[in-house]
Design a protein around this motif. Structure first.
Motif, PDB file in Angstrom:
ATOM      1  N   LYS A  31      16.935   0.411  -1.709  1.00  0.00           N
ATOM      2  CA  LYS A  31      16.700   1.219  -0.511  1.00  0.00           C
ATOM      3  C   LYS A  31      16.461   2.679  -0.878  1.00  0.00           C
ATOM      4  CE  LYS A  31      19.306  -1.753   2.639  1.00  0.00           C
ATOM      5  NZ  LYS A  31      20.554  -1.936   3.431  1.00  0.00           N
ATOM      6  N   ARG A  32      17.000   3.088  -2.016  1.00  0.00           N
ATOM      7  CA  ARG A  32      16.754   4.432  -2.518  1.00  0.00           C
ATOM      8  C   ARG A  32      15.341   4.560  -3.074  1.00  0.00           C
ATOM      9  NH1 ARG A  32      20.858   6.918  -6.986  1.00  0.00           N
ATOM     10  NH2 ARG A  32      22.215   7.070  -5.160  1.00  0.00           N
ATOM     11  N   GLY A  33      14.681   3.426  -3.288  1.00  0.00           N
ATOM     12  CA  GLY A  33      13.357   3.436  -3.904  1.00  0.00           C
ATOM     13  C   GLY A  33      13.403   3.213  -5.393  1.00  0.00           C
ATOM     14  N   TRP A  34      14.555   2.761  -5.911  1.00  0.00           N
ATOM     15  CA  TRP A  34      14.685   2.406  -7.328  1.00  0.00           C
ATOM     16  C   TRP A  34      14.592   0.888  -7.404  1.00  0.00           C
ATOM     17  CZ3 TRP A  34      19.202   5.774  -9.700  1.00  0.00           C
ATOM     18  CH2 TRP A  34      18.905   7.133  -9.500  1.00  0.00           C
ATOM     19  N   TRP A  35      13.417   0.377  -7.707  1.00  0.00           N
ATOM     20  CA  TRP A  35      13.135  -1.048  -7.640  1.00  0.00           C
ATOM     21  C   TRP A  35      13.698  -1.752  -8.868  1.00  0.00           C
ATOM     22  CZ3 TRP A  35       7.807   1.323  -6.912  1.00  0.00           C
ATOM     23  CH2 TRP A  35       7.675   1.816  -5.605  1.00  0.00           C
ATOM     24  N   ARG A  37       0.813  -1.212   0.000  1.00  0.00           N
ATOM     25  CA  ARG A  37       0.000   0.000   0.000  1.00  0.00           C
ATOM     26  C   ARG A  37       0.854   1.272   0.000  1.00  0.00           C
ATOM     27  NH1 ARG A  37      -4.237  -1.972   4.769  1.00  0.00           N
ATOM     28  NH2 ARG A  37      -5.141  -3.718   3.580  1.00  0.00           N
ATOM     29  N   SER A  38       2.189   1.085  -0.007  1.00  0.00           N
ATOM     30  CA  SER A  38       3.064   2.254   0.042  1.00  0.00           C
ATOM     31  C   SER A  38       4.393   1.917  -0.607  1.00  0.00           C
ATOM     32  CB  SER A  38       3.298   2.686   1.492  1.00  0.00           C
ATOM     33  OG  SER A  38       4.042   1.690   2.183  1.00  0.00           O
ATOM     34  N   ASP A  39       5.183   2.956  -0.895  1.00  0.00           N
ATOM     35  CA  ASP A  39       6.511   2.743  -1.469  1.00  0.00           C
ATOM     36  C   ASP A  39       7.378   1.896  -0.546  1.00  0.00           C
ATOM     37  OD1 ASP A  39       5.631   4.298  -3.519  1.00  0.00           O
ATOM     38  OD2 ASP A  39       6.992   5.992  -3.152  1.00  0.00           O
ATOM     39  N   SER A  40       7.255   2.105   0.756  1.00  0.00           N
ATOM     40  CA  SER A  40       8.076   1.333   1.692  1.00  0.00           C
ATOM     41  C   SER A  40       7.715  -0.142   1.659  1.00  0.00           C
ATOM     42  CB  SER A  40       7.933   1.890   3.115  1.00  0.00           C
ATOM     43  OG  SER A  40       6.591   1.786   3.561  1.00  0.00           O
ATOM     44  N   ASP A  41       6.428  -0.434   1.416  1.00  0.00           N
ATOM     45  CA  ASP A  41       6.019  -1.843   1.297  1.00  0.00           C
ATOM     46  C   ASP A  41       6.694  -2.498   0.095  1.00  0.00           C
ATOM     47  OD1 ASP A  41       4.386  -1.639   3.508  1.00  0.00           O
ATOM     48  OD2 ASP A  41       2.550  -1.323   2.345  1.00  0.00           O
ATOM     49  N   LEU A  42       6.707  -1.806  -1.045  1.00  0.00           N
ATOM     50  CA  LEU A  42       7.329  -2.379  -2.239  1.00  0.00           C
ATOM     51  C   LEU A  42       8.838  -2.471  -2.076  1.00  0.00           C
ATOM     52  CD1 LEU A  42       5.410  -0.994  -5.352  1.00  0.00           C
ATOM     53  CD2 LEU A  42       5.296  -3.253  -4.304  1.00  0.00           C
ATOM     54  N   THR A  43       9.446  -1.458  -1.470  1.00  0.00           N
ATOM     55  CA  THR A  43      10.891  -1.515  -1.233  1.00  0.00           C
ATOM     56  C   THR A  43      11.239  -2.735  -0.398  1.00  0.00           C
ATOM     57  OG1 THR A  43      11.166   0.884  -1.413  1.00  0.00           O
ATOM     58  CG2 THR A  43      12.846  -0.331  -0.179  1.00  0.00           C
ATOM     59  N   SER A  44      10.466  -2.990   0.633  1.00  0.00           N
ATOM     60  CA  SER A  44      10.708  -4.156   1.484  1.00  0.00           C
ATOM     61  C   SER A  44      10.547  -5.446   0.698  1.00  0.00           C
ATOM     62  CB  SER A  44       9.746  -4.150   2.672  1.00  0.00           C
ATOM     63  OG  SER A  44       9.972  -3.022   3.495  1.00  0.00           O
ATOM     64  N   LEU A  45       9.562  -5.492  -0.204  1.00  0.00           N
ATOM     65  CA  LEU A  45       9.324  -6.700  -0.999  1.00  0.00           C
ATOM     66  C   LEU A  45      10.471  -6.961  -1.961  1.00  0.00           C
ATOM     67  CD1 LEU A  45       7.455  -9.009  -1.805  1.00  0.00           C
ATOM     68  CD2 LEU A  45       6.297  -7.433  -3.379  1.00  0.00           C
ATOM     69  N   PHE A  46      10.934  -5.936  -2.657  1.00  0.00           N
ATOM     70  CA  PHE A  46      12.033  -6.110  -3.604  1.00  0.00           C
ATOM     71  C   PHE A  46      13.320  -6.507  -2.870  1.00  0.00           C
ATOM     72  CE2 PHE A  46       9.169  -4.135  -6.547  1.00  0.00           C
ATOM     73  CZ  PHE A  46       9.614  -4.502  -7.812  1.00  0.00           C
TER      74      PHE A  46
END
Length: 606
Positions: A442-446, A399-408
């Protein structure tokens, strides 16, 4: 002519065969495939079969290609048609278009299952299964007698219920009872298992012709991918022969030709099978070699029943680079200057020597292959997808960028076995650059694709090696990721200061595109040097293939979002990611400096 009628009238001294093709992703590939089909049509297949993309994604291309083979080449054509997530009006339109083009045979398939529990998706409830499509055609006066109808069968069991053979045979009988005239099976490699399965099918009262689907093994990686997609069983003795040569594409291809010849001979002699459906993957050479091996083309020398030795000086075809993410196996082999290259022009398919036209794209071409190849962007069995509910359960509720960052990051660290963008764990090669990939995420570049820099590693290296011994392999570092527009604009500025040493490709869901690659330019990012041979180039990154992959990538975001109900936080968030993030590919040409790519990306002072 209807296919079941042609089968009934077949009296030739040898079995008949049909050839399956899929509509290529690019205009150039489509044109070259048309010429390829024209050549193969001269070998008198009983019919040509054209696949249908999941959910009708290739509708126009499939109809165009099927119309071409039927009307211009005069070859009776089988049009695949899936029904899941298709409405009655669309089905009617396709059937009418097929009639207008003289097509008289339909292969009725269910297609991909609904996503998750998508009872809210707007679909026509009359088309949930293949038997529904068969029943609809047979019960509609406009179409009832217009088509011969085929259906699919799964000798090794359908991936959704592989263990319940009796139930699957009953489902097959329901399709036949609904009006199917013949059966085409999914690919398989267990001949003994198939012969037993067909006895059980006949014992259940199914009497229509059964045509086994045969797919020659083209490369080890494509074989493994298709086995996973189809759920086909692999006999232990086959694996024992194939696994030791998995690193050598030419030996694998030779093995695939010989295996196919042996399978067809056994099926014919032990099971009295009189017809075969050959899945070509839009490649020509293996088909020709198989038919020659069976002596169905007048050839004098069939392949020997053993691995064919390397020809001195022959071009070596390396495996797909073991990168973090490769959408489909690739084999595009050309001799070229290293770096940003203009590849040698390929003679128009259909002209010049037949063998040259047949073999210039001898191996499957994925997103890193030559976009002009008919095999570029090869599909899974009958347009299948790899996104399943089981995988969905592993991705939770982002539901958030941090969720996707954690998943990747979890995927990079093997805590999540797969992602929507990558069907499996990260490769051993990824460990060479894992800290850099973690830093980007971690920078948000998946990240969805990457390759470490390699400067002359031995070809027998256990991680990055490929090809014969006594050679050396090279790689330029590249990485692909999703990021925001402000990041793209910053990268554009920094790339411009590098004097052509770094190339950027970037695109978004809305169709905007940015690159500093000159028109017609291509990046050769993997190559090998072997004794007595030309430079072998296996991986290409270019604007045309990037744009095709970009469309796929954003469709994955859409599909992922569709697992969640409309209006849910997860669906709205994933759709916003799709709408706002850019897909970026960065290649650094300095392969002598193993850290050049990462120094560029992380140099905040630029």
């Amino acid at each position: 002519m209807k296919l079941h009628e042609k089968i009934a009238q077949h009296t030739a001294p040898r079995p008949f065969y049909t050839l399956e093709f899929f509509p290529p992703r690019t205009d150039q590939g489509f044109e070259n495939l048309a010429s390829r089909i024209a050549r193969l049509a001269e070998l008198n297949p009983l019919a040509i079969s054209i696949t249908w993309g999941a959910g009708g994604s290739t509708k126009d291309r499939s109809l165009e290609l099927a119309g071409l083979t039927q009307m211009e080449y005069g070859v009776d054509t089988v049009l695949h048609l899936t029904c899941t997530n298709m409405e009655k009006g669309t089905v009617d339109h396709v059937l009418r278009a097929a009639k207008e083009r003289g097509i008289e045979t339909i292969l009725a398939l269910r297609g991909d299952p609904p996503r998750g529990e998508e009872d809210w998706t707007a679909t026509d409830s009359r088309f949930s299964y293949a038997k529904d499509l068969v029943s609809y055609i047979r019960s509609t006066p406009e179409f009832a007698s217009a088509f011969s109808i085929g259906v699919a069968a799964y000798p090794d069991g359908h991936t959704e219920s592989a263990s319940d053979v009796e139930a699957q045979i009953q489902h097959l009988k329901e399709k036949v009872d609904a009006g199917a005239d013949f059966i085409v099976t999914q690919l398989f490699y267990d001949v003994d298992g198939f012969l037993q399965w067909i006895k059980e099918v006949r014992a259940a009262g199914i009497t229509v012709p059964i045509i086994p689907g045969i797919m020659p093994i083209q490369t080890y990686s494509s074989f493994k991918r298709l086995i996973k997609l189809s759920g086909a069983r692999v006999p232990q003795d086959l694996s024992a022969e194939l696994d030791p040569i998995s690193h050598d594409d030419q030996k694998v291809k030779d093995f695939g030709v010989n295996l196919t010849v042996e399978m067809i001979r056994r099926l014919n002699s032990e099971g009295n099978i009189q017809g075969f459906h050959i899945c070509t993957l839009n490649l020509e050479k293996s088909v020709l070699r198989v038919l020659e091996g069976l002596q169905w083309t007048g050839a004098v020398q069939p392949p020997q029943n053993k691995l064919i030795a390397d020809t001195p000086g022959a071009m070596v075809h390396p495996p797909t680079p073991k990168s973090e993410f490769v959408t489909t196996p690739t084999r595009a082999t050309n001799s070229a200057k290293l770096g940003l290259v203009e590849l040698p022009s390929i003679e128009e398919a259909g002209k010049g020597e037949l063998n040259k036209a047949a073999t210039w794209d001898d191996f499957p071409n994925g997103r890193f292959g030559d976009f002009k190849s008919p095999a570029y962007g090869d599909q899974g069995p009958w347009g299948g997808t790899q996104m399943t509910n089981e995988a969905f359960d592993q991705w939770g509720h982002p539901r958030s960028d941090s969720d996707l960052t954690s998943l990747f990051l979890a995927h990079l660290n093997s805590k999540v076995p797969r992602l929507p963008f990558y069907d499996g764990p990260v490769s051993a090669e990824t460990s060479m650059i894992l800290p850099h990939l973690e830093r980007l995420n971690k920078r948000g570049w998946w990240t969805v694709g990457s390759q470490p820099t390699v400067d002359g590693a031995p070809s027998n290296d256990s991680v990055v090696g490929w090809g014969p011994s006594a050679g050396y392999v090279f790689q330029k570092g590249f990485v692909e990721f999703f990021c925001e527009l402000r990041d793209v604009e910053d990268l554009e500025r920094r790339v411009a200061s590098q004097g052509g040493l770094v190339h950027l490709l970037a695109g978004n869901y809305q169709g905007e595109f940015k690159t500093n690659i000159p028109e017609g330019g291509r990046n050769a990012v993997t190559w090998g040097i072997f004794p007595g041979q030309e430079i072998t180039q296996s991986t290409i990154i270019e604007p045309e293939s990037f744009l095709n992959w970009k469309d796929d990538a954003y469709s994955i975001w859409t599909e992922w979002a569709s697992f969640y109900r409309p209006g849910s936080e997860e669906r709205k968030y994933l759709e916003s990611v799709r709408d706002n993030r850019w897909l970026v590919s960065i290649v650094h040409h300095d392969y002598k400096d193993l850290e050049a790519l990462w120094n560029f990306l992380f140099d905040e002072a630029q």
